[in-house]
Scaffold this motif. Structure first.
Motif, short mmCIF file in Angstrom:
data_model
loop_
_atom_site.label_atom_id
_atom_site.label_comp_id
_atom_site.label_asym_id
_atom_site.label_seq_id
_atom_site.Cartn_x
_atom_site.Cartn_y
_atom_site.Cartn_z
N ALA A 97 -6.39 5.70 39.25
CA ALA A 97 -6.54 5.27 37.86
C ALA A 97 -7.90 4.62 37.64
O ALA A 97 -8.50 4.78 36.56
CB ALA A 97 -5.43 4.28 37.50
N ALA A 98 -8.43 3.90 38.63
CA ALA A 98 -9.74 3.27 38.51
C ALA A 98 -10.84 4.31 38.39
O ALA A 98 -11.78 4.16 37.60
CB ALA A 98 -10.00 2.36 39.71
N VAL A 99 -10.75 5.39 39.18
CA VAL A 99 -11.74 6.46 39.10
C VAL A 99 -11.71 7.12 37.72
O VAL A 99 -12.75 7.36 37.10
CB VAL A 99 -11.52 7.51 40.20
CG1 VAL A 99 -12.41 8.73 39.98
CG2 VAL A 99 -11.78 6.91 41.57
N VAL A 156 -7.36 1.99 30.33
CA VAL A 156 -7.61 0.62 30.77
C VAL A 156 -6.30 -0.05 31.18
O VAL A 156 -6.20 -0.69 32.23
CB VAL A 156 -8.31 -0.20 29.67
CG1 VAL A 156 -8.67 -1.59 30.19
CG2 VAL A 156 -9.55 0.51 29.16
N ASN A 157 -5.28 0.10 30.33
CA ASN A 157 -3.98 -0.52 30.62
C ASN A 157 -3.35 0.05 31.89
O ASN A 157 -2.76 -0.70 32.69
CB ASN A 157 -3.04 -0.32 29.44
CG ASN A 157 -3.46 -1.12 28.22
OD1 ASN A 157 -4.15 -2.12 28.33
ND2 ASN A 157 -3.05 -0.67 27.04
N LEU A 158 -3.47 1.36 32.07
CA LEU A 158 -2.89 1.99 33.26
C LEU A 158 -3.57 1.48 34.52
O LEU A 158 -2.90 1.09 35.49
CB LEU A 158 -3.04 3.51 33.16
CG LEU A 158 -2.55 4.31 34.37
CD1 LEU A 158 -1.04 4.15 34.55
CD2 LEU A 158 -2.92 5.79 34.24
N TRP A 159 -4.91 1.49 34.53
CA TRP A 159 -5.64 1.01 35.69
C TRP A 159 -5.32 -0.45 35.98
O TRP A 159 -4.99 -0.80 37.12
CB TRP A 159 -7.16 1.18 35.45
CG TRP A 159 -8.01 0.30 36.31
CD1 TRP A 159 -8.07 0.30 37.68
CD2 TRP A 159 -8.89 -0.74 35.87
NE1 TRP A 159 -8.95 -0.68 38.11
CE2 TRP A 159 -9.46 -1.32 37.02
CE3 TRP A 159 -9.26 -1.21 34.61
CZ2 TRP A 159 -10.39 -2.37 36.94
CZ3 TRP A 159 -10.18 -2.25 34.54
CH2 TRP A 159 -10.73 -2.82 35.69
N TRP A 160 -5.38 -1.30 34.97
CA TRP A 160 -5.19 -2.73 35.21
C TRP A 160 -3.74 -3.04 35.60
O TRP A 160 -3.49 -3.88 36.46
CB TRP A 160 -5.60 -3.54 33.98
CG TRP A 160 -5.74 -4.99 34.30
CD1 TRP A 160 -4.93 -6.02 33.91
CD2 TRP A 160 -6.76 -5.59 35.11
NE1 TRP A 160 -5.38 -7.21 34.42
CE2 TRP A 160 -6.50 -6.98 35.16
CE3 TRP A 160 -7.86 -5.09 35.80
CZ2 TRP A 160 -7.30 -7.86 35.88
CZ3 TRP A 160 -8.65 -5.97 36.51
CH2 TRP A 160 -8.37 -7.33 36.54
N ALA A 169 -2.33 4.75 43.75
CA ALA A 169 -2.28 5.07 42.32
C ALA A 169 -3.32 4.27 41.53
O ALA A 169 -3.96 4.79 40.61
CB ALA A 169 -0.88 4.79 41.77
N ALA A 170 -3.52 3.00 41.91
CA ALA A 170 -4.51 2.16 41.23
C ALA A 170 -5.92 2.68 41.47
O ALA A 170 -6.77 2.65 40.56
CB ALA A 170 -4.39 0.72 41.72
N SER A 180 -7.47 5.19 53.28
CA SER A 180 -7.03 4.16 54.22
C SER A 180 -5.61 3.70 53.88
O SER A 180 -4.81 3.41 54.78
CB SER A 180 -8.01 2.98 54.21
OG SER A 180 -7.90 2.23 53.01
N ASP A 181 -5.29 3.64 52.59
CA ASP A 181 -3.93 3.28 52.19
C ASP A 181 -2.94 4.37 52.60
O ASP A 181 -1.82 4.08 53.02
CB ASP A 181 -3.87 3.07 50.67
CG ASP A 181 -4.60 1.81 50.22
OD1 ASP A 181 -4.65 0.85 51.00
OD2 ASP A 181 -5.12 1.80 49.09
#
Length: 234
Positions: free
Chosen positions: A210-212, A160-164, A206-207, A38-39
């Motif tokens: 990274a979350a997946v 964790v840092n990349l996703w957040w 990108a987020a 969607s993005d």
């Protein structure tokens, strides 16, 4: 069947089942993929508006009919983003809570807050910019394999840092782009605001990726450690 086989304890796993873990992870990952699509649709729709508005020496112009169609597509893309976001958030938080509860069984001393905060931490304004990250770091540390005897304990938390980092930056940039778009009055201002929205949507994509990656890695680490530490794993 012999008596010895009857008395042998059956293989047992920690609280929860691999199927429930895989199911939640698959559902959350699929929802994140739909959000990313969607993005991507929004980036495409925004690019149409951006390219339709010709800017020359500080003046901007665009064909009215084409611009109206582009605005309609952009509105459709925004509505699609709003529709898919809530189910994705619910599924991801459900996976987040499930993982917090079960990683807490592996290393309860590594957590600063109870499992309920894995849900509540997302709902508190301003605090939700920090609490879920802190819980994620604790979960990652609890699921990290124990070092061999004599080796120092290291838990690399870059996923964790990349996703957040991507999640927070995309959220803040999206708010900024929304305020610029709402206050835009000229075509030049609209063109600039749409460009900022496109950048925010790219960060959202990108987020989501990274979350997946974070979710898959953490779930895998948890089950490997839980199975290895189970007295029934043989």
């Amino acid at each position: 069947m012999s008596a010895s086989n009857e008395l042998r304890p059956r293989r047992m796993l920690p609280s929860g089942t691999p199927r429930s873990a895989r199911g939640l992870l698959a559902a959350a990952s699929a929802a994140l993929a739909i959000v990313a699509l969607s993005d991507l649709f929004a980036v495409f729709a925004g690019a149409r508006i951006y390219l339709l508005i010709d800017e020359d020496h500080g003046f901007a112009a665009a064909p009215r009919q084409g611009l109206d169609a582009a605005y309609s597509l952009y509105q459709t893309a925004g509505n699609a983003q709003g529709i898919v976001y809530l189910p994705c958030a619910v599924l991801f938080v459900a996976w987040f809570f499930w993982t917090r509860r079960n990683t807490g069984l592996l290393a309860p001393d590594r957590f600063h807050k109870g499992p309920g905060w894995a849900i509540g931490g997302w709902l508190i304004p301003l605090a939700n910019f920090w609490l879920p990250y802190r819980i994620a770091v604790d979960m990652w540390g609890a699921a990290t394999p124990l070092p061999a005897e004599g080796e120092p304990y290291r838990a690399s938390i870059w996923p964790v840092n990349l996703w957040w980092g991507l999640l927070v930056s995309s959220t803040l940039f999206d708010w900024y782009a929304a305020s610029r778009y709402k206050s835009a009055e000229t075509l030049t201002e609209i063109r600039a605001a749409v460009m900022q929205y496109m950048a925010a949507d790219a960060l959202h994509i990108a987020a989501a990726v990274a979350a997946v990656y974070f979710a898959v890695r953490l779930t895998s680490m948890h089950w490997l450690k839980a199975t290895a530490s189970s007295p029934y794993s043989e």
